[in-house]
Design an enzyme around this catalytic site. Structure first.
Site, PDB file in Angstrom:
ATOM      1  N   CYS A  54      -0.670   3.150   3.106  1.00 52.63           N
ATOM      2  CA  CYS A  54      -1.795   4.057   2.836  1.00 52.63           C
ATOM      3  C   CYS A  54      -1.569   5.412   3.509  1.00 52.63           C
ATOM      4  CB  CYS A  54      -3.096   3.413   3.328  1.00 52.63           C
ATOM      5  SG  CYS A  54      -4.527   4.499   3.309  1.00 52.63           S
ATOM      6  N   CYS A  57      -4.506   6.798   5.502  1.00 55.46           N
ATOM      7  CA  CYS A  57      -4.653   6.069   6.775  1.00 55.46           C
ATOM      8  C   CYS A  57      -3.809   6.728   7.864  1.00 55.46           C
ATOM      9  CB  CYS A  57      -4.224   4.611   6.606  1.00 55.46           C
ATOM     10  SG  CYS A  57      -5.236   3.646   5.460  1.00 55.46           S
TER      11      CYS A  57
END
Length: 309
Positions: A54, A57
């Site tokens: 991700c 993230c």
């Protein structure tokens, strides 16, 4: 209501960053109760649901770690890799990451999704940790949200319009104004507001939540009458299909607590009914209402209590 006159400054102040590596840890499904639920009875705990693949993230992690350390022990951060430990995220209805959920006294109380700018992360942590201020834009948004919650959508729309006059690309104000249109029965205007958003904004959780709300309205239009569904439930308390449709109708007239009650009844009676359909619908409702909506927070607490009891 008179249109507000805001200067729309934006300033967030927190203590300078310091040490605090002990305030941050990784957790597992097995350790979640100890690391999060138990620890949150002593101080607020932020849970950062992330995954190695991700990109957002990776943007959020250093920001949130920095601000947790800057809070100097007022909050703790627990990180959970959903690739290795998907169960908790699934039970809490988290469908996109990064997602950060704040726990206090063993219950989820607030949260956000997406890689927020550092100023907004600061404000979130400051709000959770104790008193603090935000800019006038934030104050105006909070006032508008309170007006919507009290049923004064027309007054809230004036505030959202004033914010957009100062910041035309302010996404919370744009989505707030669209929700006011929905409250006024003007879903077509809400759709028009978000029709031409750039791709990055169109995938923002605020916008996806609004789209979910619009989809629910279309879904509800195909249902029957409330009285008919109530009669079916009275005749057969195990008629979960009727209870499910009635929940959608209750949500359509903004009875969020009533919709939550009905869907939780199904989850409690038969968790696996139609492939976990009731819990999945609750997750869609939470997305439509917004991460910080009081009905979402209350519903997540009740769902969490049911699932973890």
């Amino acid at each position: 209501m008179n249109q507000p006159s805001y200067s729309f400054g934006n300033s967030f102040d927190l203590p300078a960053a310091g040490g605090g590596e002990d305030l941050i840890r990784e957790t597992t499904t097995q350790a979640f109760a100890k690391d999060v639920l138990e620890e949150s009875r002593r101080q607020p705990v932020l849970v950062d649901f992330w995954a190695p693949w991700c990109g957002p993230c990776r943007q959020l992690t250093p920001i949130i770690e920095k601000q947790v350390k800057a809070a100097k022990g007022a909050v703790r951060l627990v990180k959970m890799n959903i690739d290795d430990h998907p169960q908790v995220a699934g039970q809490l209805g988290i469908q996109s990451i990064p997602a950060v959920i704040a726990f206090v006294d063993g219950r989820p109380v607030d949260g956000f999704m997406g890689a927020l700018p550092e100023g907004q992360v600061k404000a979130f942590i400051e709000k959770l940790a104790g008193p603090g201020g935000g800019g006038e834009i934030e104050a105006a948004l909070a006032e508008a949200e309170a007006l919507v919650a009290s049923g004064a959508a027309a007054d809230a729309a004036q505030i959202y319009a004033a914010i957009l006059a100062a910041e035309p690309e302010n996404l919370p104000a744009l989505v707030g104004l669209a929700r006011c249109h929905i409250a006024a029965g003007q879903a077509d205007k809400a759709e028009a507001l978000i029709a031409d958003l750039p791709e990055k904004a169109a995938t923002d959780p605020l916008v996806t939540g609004l789209k979910a709300q619009l989809e629910l309205l279309k879904q509800t239009a195909e249902l029957g009458e409330e009285q008919e569904l109530e009669a079916r439930i009275a005749a057969n308390p195990k008629d979960h299909a009727a209870r499910f449709d009635l929940a959608l109708l209750r949500n359509a007239r903004d009875d969020r607590e009533g919709a939550t009650d009905l869907l939780l009844e199904i989850v409690k009676a038969d968790r696996n009914w139609e492939d976990d359909k009731a819990r999945k619908q609750l997750v869609q409702l939470f997305e439509a209402w917004g991460m910080t909506d009081e009905a979402t927070l209350s519903g997540r607490r009740r769902l969490s209590s049911l699932l973890f009891s």
